[in-house]
Enzyme design. Structure first.
Site, mmCIF file in Angstrom:
data_model
loop_
_atom_site.group_PDB
_atom_site.id
_atom_site.type_symbol
_atom_site.label_atom_id
_atom_site.label_comp_id
_atom_site.label_asym_id
_atom_site.label_seq_id
_atom_site.Cartn_x
_atom_site.Cartn_y
_atom_site.Cartn_z
ATOM 1 N N GLY A 120 -38.182 -15.957 -8.899
ATOM 2 C CA GLY A 120 -38.083 -17.109 -8.012
ATOM 3 C C GLY A 120 -37.946 -18.376 -8.832
ATOM 4 O O GLY A 120 -38.056 -18.354 -10.069
ATOM 5 N N ALA A 132 -42.226 -21.823 -7.633
ATOM 6 C CA ALA A 132 -42.215 -21.032 -6.394
ATOM 7 C C ALA A 132 -43.569 -20.405 -6.105
ATOM 8 O O ALA A 132 -43.902 -20.124 -4.949
ATOM 9 C CB ALA A 132 -41.144 -19.942 -6.483
ATOM 10 N N GLY A 133 -44.351 -20.155 -7.171
ATOM 11 C CA GLY A 133 -45.655 -19.528 -6.995
ATOM 12 C C GLY A 133 -45.747 -18.137 -7.599
ATOM 13 O O GLY A 133 -46.680 -17.384 -7.306
ATOM 14 N N LYS A 134 -44.805 -17.791 -8.462
ATOM 15 C CA LYS A 134 -44.768 -16.448 -9.048
ATOM 16 C C LYS A 134 -46.059 -16.092 -9.775
ATOM 17 O O LYS A 134 -46.666 -15.057 -9.505
ATOM 18 C CB LYS A 134 -43.586 -16.338 -10.019
ATOM 19 C CG LYS A 134 -42.226 -16.566 -9.388
ATOM 20 C CD LYS A 134 -41.109 -16.454 -10.412
ATOM 21 C CE LYS A 134 -41.172 -17.498 -11.505
ATOM 22 N NZ LYS A 134 -41.044 -18.900 -10.994
ATOM 23 N N SER A 135 -46.462 -16.930 -10.717
ATOM 24 C CA SER A 135 -47.654 -16.643 -11.514
ATOM 25 C C SER A 135 -48.916 -16.656 -10.652
ATOM 26 O O SER A 135 -49.813 -15.830 -10.840
ATOM 27 C CB SER A 135 -47.793 -17.663 -12.652
ATOM 28 O OG SER A 135 -46.735 -17.534 -13.578
ATOM 29 N N SER A 140 -36.153 -15.439 -14.226
ATOM 30 C CA SER A 140 -35.084 -14.424 -14.335
ATOM 31 C C SER A 140 -33.995 -14.703 -13.307
ATOM 32 O O SER A 140 -33.842 -13.960 -12.339
ATOM 33 C CB SER A 140 -35.652 -13.012 -14.180
ATOM 34 O OG SER A 140 -36.509 -12.872 -13.079
ATOM 35 N N SER A 152 -38.683 -22.103 -10.474
ATOM 36 C CA SER A 152 -39.847 -22.720 -11.097
ATOM 37 C C SER A 152 -40.679 -23.410 -10.016
ATOM 38 O O SER A 152 -40.144 -24.150 -9.186
ATOM 39 C CB SER A 152 -39.395 -23.745 -12.146
ATOM 40 O OG SER A 152 -40.509 -24.405 -12.718
#
Length: 206
Positions: free
Chosen positions: A39, A43-46, A113, A41
């Site tokens: 997603g 977005a809340g991935k981590s 990615s 930067s």
């Protein structure tokens, strides 16, 4: 390819050991998998991957979280942010995730990615059932509002070049295994969605 490289390639073989992926997974009572969070930067991935790992640990599962920034402190510290370096960054992470899956782990990764071809490259490294693409589906507008690291502000000011979503494209997944409406739901709800899909795929057993 020079002769030295050719000789090296011919003499490098994969050794199959008595303790294999199946046994490692059986000992852990789980199915190896790589949940690939992608997603924009901010977005809340981590955040979501971390919350999911916490939930899985509470349930007794064996995991490892590979985070984009953390990996660049060590394994990929020699890489910059050119297209070539970003591609190599994903390749290395894919190979590492494959080894961790071979260890019987549930691997969570959090990387922008941005290109489908690179995510497909990682998918191709694993068994079909082992790669789970998780699209953290947050709009550019919401990501810019959050801007936790101030990167969008710098990109808009021209201080950062080739920033994904601004002057570099992000190719959203066409058919992700998990599509998380991250700009609309709570973290707990998003984790619940991941847990439900993992149970459905028999990665974990509820």
């Amino acid at each position: 390819m020079d002769s030295a490289s050719s000789v090296k390639d011919e003499n490098v073989v994969w050794h199959q050991h008595a303790v294999d992926k199946s046994l490692r997974a059986e000992l852990k009572q789980q199915k190896p998998a790589v949940l690939w969070f992608t997603g924009l930067s901010g977005a809340g991935k981590s955040t979501i991957a971390g919350a999911l790992e916490t939930r899985l640990a509470q349930l007794g599962y064996h995991t490892y979280l590979l985070d984009g920034d953390n990996v660049r402190h060590g394994l990929c510290s020699d890489l910059g942010f050119s297209e070539q370096d970003r591609r190599e960054n994903i390749r290395r992470i894919g190979e590492l995730a494959k080894l961790m899956a071979d260890a019987g782990l549930i691997v969570l990764t959090a990387f922008i990615s941005p290109h489908r071809v690179e995510r497909q490259m990682v998918r191709d490294l694993l068994l079909q059932s082992e790669f789970v693409e998780v699209y953290v589906n947050t709009s550019l507008e919401v990501c810019e509002q959050r801007d936790p690291k101030g990167l969008y502000k710098k990109a808009r000011a021209g201080e950062i070049a080739n920033f994904t979503g601004i002057d570099s494209a992000y190719e959203a997944p066409l058919a992700p295994e998990i599509d998380l409406p991250a700009g609309e739901e709570s973290i707990d709800t998003l984790v619940d969605l991941c847990i439900a899909e993992m149970a459905k795929r028999k990665i974990i057993f509820q």
